[in-house]
Design a protein around this motif. Structure first.
Motif, PDB file in Angstrom:
ATOM      1  N   SER A  52       0.835  -1.195   0.000  1.00  0.00           N
ATOM      2  CA  SER A  52       0.000   0.000   0.000  1.00  0.00           C
ATOM      3  C   SER A  52       0.870   1.244   0.000  1.00  0.00           C
ATOM      4  N   GLY A  53       0.497   2.225  -0.836  1.00  0.00           N
ATOM      5  CA  GLY A  53       1.264   3.462  -0.912  1.00  0.00           C
ATOM      6  C   GLY A  53       2.446   3.406  -1.844  1.00  0.00           C
ATOM      7  N   SER A  54       2.573   2.323  -2.605  1.00  0.00           N
ATOM      8  CA  SER A  54       3.733   2.185  -3.496  1.00  0.00           C
ATOM      9  C   SER A  54       3.533   2.887  -4.829  1.00  0.00           C
ATOM     10  N   GLY A  55       2.348   3.438  -5.081  1.00  0.00           N
ATOM     11  CA  GLY A  55       2.131   4.201  -6.303  1.00  0.00           C
ATOM     12  C   GLY A  55       1.397   3.463  -7.395  1.00  0.00           C
ATOM     13  N   LYS A  56       0.774   2.330  -7.077  1.00  0.00           N
ATOM     14  CA  LYS A  56       0.049   1.584  -8.108  1.00  0.00           C
ATOM     15  C   LYS A  56      -1.095   2.410  -8.708  1.00  0.00           C
ATOM     16  N   SER A  57      -1.889   2.997  -7.848  1.00  0.00           N
ATOM     17  CA  SER A  57      -3.052   3.757  -8.326  1.00  0.00           C
ATOM     18  C   SER A  57      -2.633   4.974  -9.133  1.00  0.00           C
ATOM     19  N   SER A  58      -1.602   5.658  -8.668  1.00  0.00           N
ATOM     20  CA  SER A  58      -1.110   6.824  -9.416  1.00  0.00           C
ATOM     21  C   SER A  58      -0.590   6.412 -10.781  1.00  0.00           C
ATOM     22  N   PHE A  59       0.044   5.244 -10.845  1.00  0.00           N
ATOM     23  CA  PHE A  59       0.550   4.725 -12.119  1.00  0.00           C
ATOM     24  C   PHE A  59      -0.606   4.445 -13.070  1.00  0.00           C
ATOM     25  N   SER A  76       7.869   1.507  -3.340  1.00  0.00           N
ATOM     26  CA  SER A  76       8.351   2.887  -3.256  1.00  0.00           C
ATOM     27  C   SER A  76       9.590   2.974  -2.361  1.00  0.00           C
ATOM     28  N   ALA A  77      10.050   1.814  -1.909  1.00  0.00           N
ATOM     29  CA  ALA A  77      11.274   1.752  -1.085  1.00  0.00           C
ATOM     30  C   ALA A  77      12.048   0.506  -1.527  1.00  0.00           C
ATOM     31  N   ARG A  78      12.331  -0.372  -0.603  1.00  0.00           N
ATOM     32  CA  ARG A  78      12.996  -1.627  -0.959  1.00  0.00           C
ATOM     33  C   ARG A  78      11.953  -2.698  -1.273  1.00  0.00           C
ATOM     34  N   PHE A  79      12.284  -3.554  -2.233  1.00  0.00           N
ATOM     35  CA  PHE A  79      11.415  -4.693  -2.493  1.00  0.00           C
ATOM     36  C   PHE A  79      11.570  -5.698  -1.356  1.00  0.00           C
ATOM     37  N   ARG A  80      10.467  -6.333  -1.007  1.00  0.00           N
ATOM     38  CA  ARG A  80      10.443  -7.219   0.144  1.00  0.00           C
ATOM     39  C   ARG A  80      10.606  -8.674  -0.274  1.00  0.00           C
ATOM     40  N   GLU A  81      10.776  -9.520   0.727  1.00  0.00           N
ATOM     41  CA  GLU A  81      10.937 -10.949   0.466  1.00  0.00           C
ATOM     42  C   GLU A  81       9.705 -11.516  -0.218  1.00  0.00           C
ATOM     43  N   ASN A  82       8.526 -11.053   0.183  1.00  0.00           N
ATOM     44  CA  ASN A  82       7.301 -11.542  -0.444  1.00  0.00           C
ATOM     45  C   ASN A  82       7.220 -11.146  -1.921  1.00  0.00           C
ATOM     46  N   ASP A  83       7.775  -9.967  -2.262  1.00  0.00           N
ATOM     47  CA  ASP A  83       7.815  -9.559  -3.671  1.00  0.00           C
ATOM     48  C   ASP A  83       8.645 -10.538  -4.488  1.00  0.00           C
ATOM     49  N   ALA A  84       9.792 -10.940  -3.915  1.00  0.00           N
ATOM     50  CA  ALA A  84      10.677 -11.885  -4.601  1.00  0.00           C
ATOM     51  C   ALA A  84      10.017 -13.256  -4.732  1.00  0.00           C
ATOM     52  N   LYS A  85       9.329 -13.684  -3.682  1.00  0.00           N
ATOM     53  CA  LYS A  85       8.640 -14.974  -3.728  1.00  0.00           C
ATOM     54  C   LYS A  85       7.558 -14.962  -4.815  1.00  0.00           C
ATOM     55  N   LEU A  86       6.838 -13.855  -4.885  1.00  0.00           N
ATOM     56  CA  LEU A  86       5.809 -13.734  -5.914  1.00  0.00           C
ATOM     57  C   LEU A  86       6.427 -13.802  -7.302  1.00  0.00           C
ATOM     58  N   ALA A  87       7.543 -13.103  -7.510  1.00  0.00           N
ATOM     59  CA  ALA A  87       8.223 -13.118  -8.811  1.00  0.00           C
ATOM     60  C   ALA A  87       8.647 -14.523  -9.192  1.00  0.00           C
ATOM     61  N   GLY A 125       5.405 -19.387 -16.035  1.00  0.00           N
ATOM     62  CA  GLY A 125       5.591 -18.979 -17.419  1.00  0.00           C
ATOM     63  C   GLY A 125       5.073 -17.606 -17.785  1.00  0.00           C
ATOM     64  N   LYS A 126       4.896 -16.718 -16.805  1.00  0.00           N
ATOM     65  CA  LYS A 126       4.446 -15.365 -17.078  1.00  0.00           C
ATOM     66  C   LYS A 126       5.595 -14.376 -16.870  1.00  0.00           C
ATOM     67  N   LYS A 127       5.421 -13.177 -17.431  1.00  0.00           N
ATOM     68  CA  LYS A 127       6.418 -12.118 -17.295  1.00  0.00           C
ATOM     69  C   LYS A 127       6.091 -11.226 -16.097  1.00  0.00           C
ATOM     70  N   PHE A 128       7.136 -10.713 -15.453  1.00  0.00           N
ATOM     71  CA  PHE A 128       6.953  -9.751 -14.371  1.00  0.00           C
ATOM     72  C   PHE A 128       8.032  -8.679 -14.477  1.00  0.00           C
ATOM     73  N   TYR A 129       7.716  -7.503 -13.920  1.00  0.00           N
ATOM     74  CA  TYR A 129       8.632  -6.365 -14.007  1.00  0.00           C
ATOM     75  C   TYR A 129       8.615  -5.633 -12.666  1.00  0.00           C
ATOM     76  N   PHE A 130       9.801  -5.441 -12.088  1.00  0.00           N
ATOM     77  CA  PHE A 130       9.912  -4.696 -10.839  1.00  0.00           C
ATOM     78  C   PHE A 130       9.904  -3.201 -11.144  1.00  0.00           C
ATOM     79  N   VAL A 131       8.999  -2.476 -10.495  1.00  0.00           N
ATOM     80  CA  VAL A 131       8.859  -1.040 -10.727  1.00  0.00           C
ATOM     81  C   VAL A 131       9.085  -0.300  -9.411  1.00  0.00           C
ATOM     82  N   ARG A 132      10.123   0.498  -9.369  1.00  0.00           N
ATOM     83  CA  ARG A 132      10.436   1.313  -8.178  1.00  0.00           C
ATOM     84  C   ARG A 132       9.931   2.730  -8.435  1.00  0.00           C
ATOM     85  N   THR A 133       8.934   3.159  -7.669  1.00  0.00           N
ATOM     86  CA  THR A 133       8.272   4.436  -7.903  1.00  0.00           C
ATOM     87  C   THR A 133       8.848   5.549  -7.031  1.00  0.00           C
TER      88      THR A 133
END
Length: 365
Positions: free
Chosen positions: A32-39, A111-122, A129-137
């Protein structure tokens, strides 16, 4: 090559149908607050205060899946997913809960550091077999804060390099090898890594989905406008090719008025795609504090269909045909005239989009 024109036309028509019916579903996840909605709002060209805008309240946590259709291309949809790692959305069951298979690719936001859960999701996304992209806002805010804190030693590129390095190192520690992190500002989309991200997406998407993706992009640079123009030129060429292969059947039942109406529709479609239609001009007028009348003095496409009191629309089109081809008799069958007219409309509208970009947005920077 084999002389089987009927089969060739069928293959081309199938390709055109795939392009026109392609759906693109883009998933966004992150804290929450990472800028998804603004994007989402920035990409779709929606103001934060508009009724159909994604909520940008700082303390709001996404607890359900929200969808946002592109206002001009409803077959492009953004899906704002719940934050992974919350009590109801744990990593092991997350992808199943959010209907993983429905999305073409994922943006993972921070909007800061990516977390362990972000890496697990990736890692889970990659295994499926899907693509993912890390976005630092919010890198614009980081730069501003660093400039204020260290006015004498501030170096923009060094700060950006450090942000990217910190994100990459943190992801590597939790198992992502050679992560690629894109630094963006939702308020300055044309800056930082957003253009690079778009280029990569354009390369990695299937051809038919690449078409709708390019058309849905905001007009933030001349490069994007040129990409839109190129993909529409390709579609015009494919349709013209079917007319060349079956010139008689393609024209049967088409009156001159029908042909003109079809050309008008093409022009209107191009204006919408490039943001120079009346609705888009109204929005630009409101945001730039310039009247619509003033905006129309910069561009040509709104005047293409302007006719004089003693002139019919049919005569106006004939005049344009003559100016393009040196006379109607020199243009050949109608489908060749239509092809050249569509290219002329497209070129004019694309030039209008570039003019507005230079005159309105770049001049305000």
């Amino acid at each position: 090559m084999e002389g089987n024109l009927e089969e060739a036309v069928g293959i081309i028509n199938e390709l055109i149908e795939r392009i026109e019916n392609a759906h693109l579903n883009i998933a966004l996840t992150g804290e929450s607050g990472s800028g998804k909605s603004s994007f989402i709002n920035a990409f779709l060209g929606i103001g934060h205060e508009d009724g159909d805008a994604a909520s940008t309240r700082v303390m709001e946590t996404t607890t359900s899946i929200s969808s946002y259709e592109h206002p001009k291309f409803p077959n492009v949809t953004f899906w704002d997913l719940p934050d992974i790692g919350t009590p109801n959305f744990q990593p092991k069951s997350y992808l199943k809960q959010v209907n993983f298979s429905d999305y073409d690719f994922f943006f993972i936001f921070s909007s800061a550091r990516f977390r362990e859960n972000d890496a697990k999701l990736a890692q889970e996304i990659r295994q499926m077999g899907k693509k993912f992209y890390f976005v630092r806002t919010k890198v614009d805010s980081d730069l501003d804060n660093e400039r204020k804190a260290k006015p004498k030693s501030f170096n923009r590129e060094n700060v950006l390099q450090q942000i990217r390095k910190n994100c990459s190192q943190h992801l590597q520690k939790v198992g992502i090898e050679e992560p690629q992190v894109f630094l963006i500002s939702n308020f300055e989309l044309a800056s930082f890594d957003f253009p690079k991200l778009l280029d990569i997406l354009g390369e990695e998407l299937p051809e038919h989905k690449r078409h709708v993706f390019l058309l849905s992009l905001p007009n933030i640079s001349e490069a994007i406008i040129n990409q839109k123009k190129a993909t529409l030129q390709e579609k015009i060429w494919l349709k013209d090719l079917t007319s060349v292969l079956q010139p008689f059947s393609s024209l049967m039942g088409m009156s001159r008025e029908d042909n003109i109406a079809q050309l008008q529709k093409h022009l209107n479609d191009y204006q919408r795609a490039f943001g120079v239609d009346d609705a888009s001009l109204l929005k630009i007028s409101q945001e730039s504090n310039r009247s619509i009348e003033e905006l129309k003095t910069f561009i040509k496409s709104p005047h293409l269909l302007t006719i004089k009191e003693d002139e019919s629309l049919s005569e106006r089109y004939a005049e344009i045909f003559c100016s393009l081809n040196g006379g109607l008799l020199a243009t050949g069958p109608y489908y060749r005239k239509s092809y050249k007219m569509q290219l002329y409309f497209l070129e004019t509208v694309a030039d209008d989009a570039k003019t507005l970009l230079r005159e309105i947005w770049e001049s305000s920077v």
